[in-house]
Scaffold this motif. Sequence first.
Motif, PDB file in Angstrom:
ATOM      1  N   ALA A   1       0.831  -1.210   0.000  1.00  0.00           N
ATOM      2  CA  ALA A   1       0.000   0.000   0.000  1.00  0.00           C
ATOM      3  C   ALA A   1       0.864   1.259   0.000  1.00  0.00           C
ATOM      4  O   ALA A   1       0.591   2.215  -0.734  1.00  0.00           O
ATOM      5  CB  ALA A   1      -0.922  -0.010   1.216  1.00  0.00           C
ATOM      6  N   ALA A   2       1.924   1.262   0.818  1.00  0.00           N
ATOM      7  CA  ALA A   2       2.794   2.437   0.896  1.00  0.00           C
ATOM      8  C   ALA A   2       3.507   2.680  -0.433  1.00  0.00           C
ATOM      9  O   ALA A   2       3.648   3.831  -0.870  1.00  0.00           O
ATOM     10  CB  ALA A   2       3.821   2.248   2.017  1.00  0.00           C
ATOM     11  N   SER A   3       3.931   1.612  -1.087  1.00  0.00           N
ATOM     12  CA  SER A   3       4.614   1.751  -2.382  1.00  0.00           C
ATOM     13  C   SER A   3       3.665   2.283  -3.441  1.00  0.00           C
ATOM     14  O   SER A   3       4.051   3.092  -4.294  1.00  0.00           O
ATOM     15  CB  SER A   3       5.182   0.398  -2.827  1.00  0.00           C
ATOM     16  OG  SER A   3       6.193  -0.031  -1.957  1.00  0.00           O
ATOM     17  N   TYR A   4       2.408   1.843  -3.381  1.00  0.00           N
ATOM     18  CA  TYR A   4       1.433   2.346  -4.349  1.00  0.00           C
ATOM     19  C   TYR A   4       1.223   3.842  -4.166  1.00  0.00           C
ATOM     20  O   TYR A   4       1.271   4.622  -5.122  1.00  0.00           O
ATOM     21  CB  TYR A   4       0.095   1.627  -4.185  1.00  0.00           C
ATOM     22  CG  TYR A   4      -1.004   2.228  -5.033  1.00  0.00           C
ATOM     23  CD1 TYR A   4      -1.212   1.794  -6.333  1.00  0.00           C
ATOM     24  CD2 TYR A   4      -1.806   3.247  -4.542  1.00  0.00           C
ATOM     25  CE1 TYR A   4      -2.205   2.364  -7.114  1.00  0.00           C
ATOM     26  CE2 TYR A   4      -2.789   3.822  -5.315  1.00  0.00           C
ATOM     27  CZ  TYR A   4      -2.987   3.372  -6.594  1.00  0.00           C
ATOM     28  OH  TYR A   4      -3.958   3.950  -7.366  1.00  0.00           O
ATOM     29  N   GLU A   5       1.000   4.264  -2.923  1.00  0.00           N
ATOM     30  CA  GLU A   5       0.681   5.664  -2.665  1.00  0.00           C
ATOM     31  C   GLU A   5       1.843   6.581  -3.030  1.00  0.00           C
ATOM     32  O   GLU A   5       1.639   7.689  -3.529  1.00  0.00           O
ATOM     33  CB  GLU A   5       0.293   5.849  -1.202  1.00  0.00           C
ATOM     34  CG  GLU A   5      -1.048   5.202  -0.851  1.00  0.00           C
ATOM     35  CD  GLU A   5      -1.482   5.500   0.572  1.00  0.00           C
ATOM     36  OE1 GLU A   5      -0.816   6.337   1.229  1.00  0.00           O
ATOM     37  OE2 GLU A   5      -2.473   4.910   1.034  1.00  0.00           O
ATOM     38  N   SER A   6       3.076   6.138  -2.766  1.00  0.00           N
ATOM     39  CA  SER A   6       4.230   6.976  -3.097  1.00  0.00           C
ATOM     40  C   SER A   6       4.587   6.880  -4.578  1.00  0.00           C
ATOM     41  O   SER A   6       5.080   7.838  -5.171  1.00  0.00           O
ATOM     42  CB  SER A   6       5.442   6.561  -2.246  1.00  0.00           C
ATOM     43  OG  SER A   6       5.815   5.213  -2.530  1.00  0.00           O
ATOM     44  N   GLY A   7       4.305   5.729  -5.184  1.00  0.00           N
ATOM     45  CA  GLY A   7       4.732   5.496  -6.563  1.00  0.00           C
ATOM     46  C   GLY A   7       3.811   6.068  -7.615  1.00  0.00           C
ATOM     47  O   GLY A   7       4.273   6.496  -8.675  1.00  0.00           O
ATOM     48  N   ILE A   8       2.504   6.096  -7.354  1.00  0.00           N
ATOM     49  CA  ILE A   8       1.568   6.526  -8.387  1.00  0.00           C
ATOM     50  C   ILE A   8       1.764   8.000  -8.728  1.00  0.00           C
ATOM     51  O   ILE A   8       1.696   8.404  -9.895  1.00  0.00           O
ATOM     52  CB  ILE A   8       0.103   6.241  -7.962  1.00  0.00           C
ATOM     53  CG1 ILE A   8      -0.832   6.358  -9.163  1.00  0.00           C
ATOM     54  CG2 ILE A   8      -0.320   7.135  -6.809  1.00  0.00           C
ATOM     55  CD1 ILE A   8      -0.628   5.342 -10.216  1.00  0.00           C
TER      56      ILE A   8
END
Length: 244
Positions: A174-181
Motif C-alpha cells: 500500500a505504501a509503495s502504491y501511494e508513493s509510486g503513483i
Amino acid sequence: MRKSDYRKLGGIVILLVLWWLLAYALNRHFLFPSPFAVGKVMLCQLQNTAFYQAIIMTLSRCVIGFVISYGTALVLALVTGHMKWLRDYLAPLITLLKSVPNISFILLILIWFNREISVMIIVFFVLFPSFYSSFTNGFDAIDQSLREVMILYPQSLWRQIVKVELPLLKPYLAASYESGIGLAFKVGVMAEILGQVPDGIGKKLQWSYLNIEMAEVFAWTIWLIILLVLLEHGLRLLWKKRKE
C-alpha cells in the motif's frame, strides 16, 4: 463528514483565497492567472473531446509503466526472498538504478526507444528500484518465529506466498502504491514534454507554455492533481474493503 474532512476542505479554501489575493496583488493575469480564470478554462476543457483523449493517453502510459514496474518488483522480491544468493547478484544493479538521476533515464530512453513506448519504459525504470527495495525490506521484516512455524509445518511454496507472505507485505504494498503513483505521473508527463509525445497531458502543457497560456498550464496541473487524488483514494477504499 468527519472533522478531519472539514479541516482539509478549509485548507483548500485558504489556499484558493491566498491564490486569488496573490493574483490580485500581482495584477499580471497572463503570467499568474486568478482561480476564476483557471476555473473558466477547466470548464471549457470539459466540453472538448481532446481533453479526454489527452487524459486517457497519459493515464494509460503511466498506469501501464507503473503496473509492470510494481508487478516485476514484487515477483522479483519474492523470488530473491527465497533465493538470497540471487539478491546479492542483483544488488549492484539496484544500486546503479537508484543512483542514476531521473533526467538521465528520460533522456537516454527517449533517444533509444520509440516516443510512445519510451514513457512506459521511463516510468518502469524510475519506479522499479524503490518498489523492489520496499518489498525486500518487507520480506525481511517477517517475524523469525513465524518462519520457524512455517518450517515446522511445511506447506507448498505457492500457498506459503499467497497465505502468509503476501498478507504480511500489505503495508509495504500500500505504501509503495501511494508513493509510486504520484511519481509515475510526474515522470511520465515530464517524459511526454521532453519527448514531444503526441496526445497527452505533457503535449498540452508544452503547447500552453509555448503560447504563454498560463491559465491552461494551471488548469492542466490541477487536473493532474485531481487525477492522482482520485487514484490514491480509490486504492485506499479497495484496501479497506479487502481488510473488511
